[in-house]
Design a protein around this motif. Structure first.
Motif, short mmCIF file in Angstrom:
data_model
loop_
_atom_site.label_atom_id
_atom_site.label_comp_id
_atom_site.label_asym_id
_atom_site.label_seq_id
_atom_site.Cartn_x
_atom_site.Cartn_y
_atom_site.Cartn_z
N THR A 111 0.82 -1.21 0.00
CA THR A 111 0.00 0.00 0.00
C THR A 111 0.85 1.26 0.00
O THR A 111 2.04 1.25 0.33
N VAL A 112 0.21 2.37 -0.34
CA VAL A 112 0.84 3.68 -0.26
C VAL A 112 0.90 4.11 1.20
O VAL A 112 -0.03 3.87 1.97
N ALA A 113 1.99 4.75 1.59
CA ALA A 113 2.17 5.18 2.98
C ALA A 113 1.09 6.17 3.40
O ALA A 113 0.72 7.07 2.63
N LYS A 114 0.59 6.02 4.63
CA LYS A 114 -0.42 6.92 5.17
C LYS A 114 0.02 7.59 6.47
O LYS A 114 -0.59 8.55 6.91
N GLY A 115 1.05 7.07 7.11
CA GLY A 115 1.50 7.64 8.37
C GLY A 115 0.72 7.09 9.54
O GLY A 115 0.05 6.06 9.45
N GLY A 116 0.80 7.76 10.68
CA GLY A 116 0.13 7.28 11.87
C GLY A 116 0.23 8.27 13.00
O GLY A 116 0.69 9.40 12.83
N THR A 117 -0.21 7.83 14.18
CA THR A 117 -0.21 8.68 15.37
C THR A 117 0.34 7.87 16.52
O THR A 117 0.83 6.76 16.36
N GLY A 118 0.22 8.43 17.72
CA GLY A 118 0.63 7.70 18.91
C GLY A 118 -0.20 6.46 19.14
O GLY A 118 0.14 5.61 19.95
N PHE A 119 -1.34 6.36 18.45
CA PHE A 119 -2.20 5.19 18.60
C PHE A 119 -1.76 4.05 17.69
O PHE A 119 -2.33 2.97 17.72
N GLY A 120 -0.76 4.27 16.84
CA GLY A 120 -0.27 3.20 15.98
C GLY A 120 -0.09 3.67 14.55
O GLY A 120 -0.64 4.69 14.14
N SER A 121 0.71 2.91 13.81
CA SER A 121 0.99 3.24 12.42
C SER A 121 0.00 2.55 11.50
O SER A 121 -0.34 1.38 11.69
N GLN A 122 -0.46 3.28 10.50
CA GLN A 122 -1.33 2.70 9.49
C GLN A 122 -0.53 2.01 8.38
O GLN A 122 -1.10 1.47 7.44
N GLN A 200 -12.44 19.77 19.61
CA GLN A 200 -12.73 20.26 20.96
C GLN A 200 -11.64 19.90 21.96
O GLN A 200 -11.43 20.62 22.94
N THR A 201 -10.96 18.77 21.75
CA THR A 201 -10.06 18.25 22.78
C THR A 201 -8.58 18.37 22.45
O THR A 201 -7.73 18.18 23.32
N THR A 202 -8.23 18.74 21.22
CA THR A 202 -6.83 18.78 20.83
C THR A 202 -6.18 20.08 21.26
O THR A 202 -6.71 21.15 21.04
N ALA A 203 -4.98 19.98 21.82
CA ALA A 203 -4.30 21.17 22.33
C ALA A 203 -3.41 21.83 21.31
O ALA A 203 -3.19 23.03 21.35
N THR A 204 -2.87 21.05 20.36
CA THR A 204 -1.94 21.63 19.39
C THR A 204 -2.31 21.20 17.99
O THR A 204 -2.94 20.18 17.77
N LEU A 205 -1.88 22.02 17.01
CA LEU A 205 -2.16 21.73 15.62
C LEU A 205 -1.50 20.43 15.19
O LEU A 205 -2.08 19.66 14.42
N THR A 206 -0.33 20.12 15.69
CA THR A 206 0.38 18.91 15.31
C THR A 206 -0.41 17.67 15.67
O THR A 206 -0.58 16.76 14.88
N VAL A 207 -0.89 17.62 16.90
CA VAL A 207 -1.68 16.47 17.35
C VAL A 207 -2.98 16.39 16.57
O VAL A 207 -3.45 15.31 16.22
N PHE A 208 -3.57 17.54 16.27
CA PHE A 208 -4.82 17.56 15.52
C PHE A 208 -4.64 16.92 14.15
O PHE A 208 -5.43 16.08 13.73
N LEU A 209 -3.57 17.30 13.45
CA LEU A 209 -3.33 16.74 12.12
C LEU A 209 -3.06 15.25 12.20
O LEU A 209 -3.48 14.48 11.33
N GLY A 210 -2.36 14.81 13.25
CA GLY A 210 -2.13 13.39 13.43
C GLY A 210 -3.42 12.64 13.65
O GLY A 210 -3.62 11.54 13.14
N GLY A 211 -4.35 13.25 14.40
CA GLY A 211 -5.64 12.62 14.63
C GLY A 211 -6.45 12.49 13.36
O GLY A 211 -7.11 11.48 13.12
N ILE A 212 -6.40 13.52 12.51
CA ILE A 212 -7.11 13.46 11.24
C ILE A 212 -6.57 12.31 10.39
O ILE A 212 -7.32 11.59 9.74
N ALA A 213 -5.25 12.10 10.40
CA ALA A 213 -4.65 11.02 9.61
C ALA A 213 -5.14 9.67 10.09
O ALA A 213 -5.27 8.73 9.30
N ALA A 214 -5.45 9.56 11.38
CA ALA A 214 -5.86 8.28 11.93
C ALA A 214 -7.27 7.90 11.56
O ALA A 214 -7.67 6.74 11.68
#
Length: 229
Positions: A111-122, A200-214
């Protein structure tokens, strides 16, 4: 767990075509993978062919899982790029045979790379036909004699029809699960719900973008999950 592969098929067949365009079921487990002395542990997800379209999975090399592979319970798999790199380095993984928990499985795609977050890599994942995973590798169990799945993803035809689609899905599943009264034995979350919670719950833009990727659902995506008791 009460969601089944037959529930997914019923949603695809019974839901109004003007509301729902595609449905994909999945069941996940972890497995030990090996290839010529290289070993790694990754999440193995049993899927239906429509999973790629509903969950925004693209193929970088090779091909995706076909209807024939699903029906025939073929021992084929598609690797995420991280898993492929862990096992094969820079060499091509396509048409090579790996072992999943000691059993052979032929790689048909990456597959094409999608990235991930602290919850795991896709990207550290293995996909195979859900029928193959259930019968040859990991038993997901049964509910009323039907194969259990962990999640069902639904693609809504028009994002503006999200609530109507959610209501229709709820109606179909409650009828199939014989829930004439009381609470649902499943939980429905739309992509809009997830994004709203993250906002509503994200404190920083970086974490927010990571959440969207997940999220990894297409626009107008709805996820149906078992309720964990």
């Amino acid at each position: 767990a009460t969601l089944t592969l037959e529930d997914a098929n019923a949603l695809k067949d019974a839901a109004d075509g003007s509301l729902v365009s595609d449905v994909a079921a999945e069941y996940g487990s972890f497995a030990q993978l090996s290839y010529q002395g290289q070993n790694t542990r990754a999440r193995v997800t049993g899927v239906t062919p429509s999973y790629a379209a509903v969950r925004n999975v693209s193929i970088a090399e090779g091909e995706w899982i076909s209807d024939a592979s699903l029906t025939g319970r073929a021992t084929v798999c598609v690797l995420g790029p991280t898993t492929a790199s862990n096992l094969f380095g820079d060499a091509s993984a396509v048409d090579q045979q790996i072992k999943v928990n000691g059993s052979p499985c032929r790689v048909i795609g990456v597959t094409v790379a999608k990235g991930g977050t602290g919850f795991g890599s896709q990207d550290d994942v293995v996909f195979m036909p859900i029928t193959t995973l259930e019968t040859r590798f990991v038993s997901s169990g049964q509910f009323r004699g039907q194969t259990v799945v962990s999640n069902i993803s639904v693609q809504v035809t028009d994002a503006s029809q999200m609530q109507s689609a959610t209501d229709r899905i709820t109606e179909i599943l409650r009828e199939r699960h014989h829930l004439s009264s009381g609470d649902n034995d499943f939980r429905i979350t739309s992509q809009d719900d997830v994004i709203s919670t993250l906002t509503q719950t994200t404190a920083t833009l970086t974490v927010f973008l990571g959440g969207i990727a997940a999220i990894s659902l297409v626009v107008g995506g709805i996820g149906i999950m078992n309720i964990m008791l």
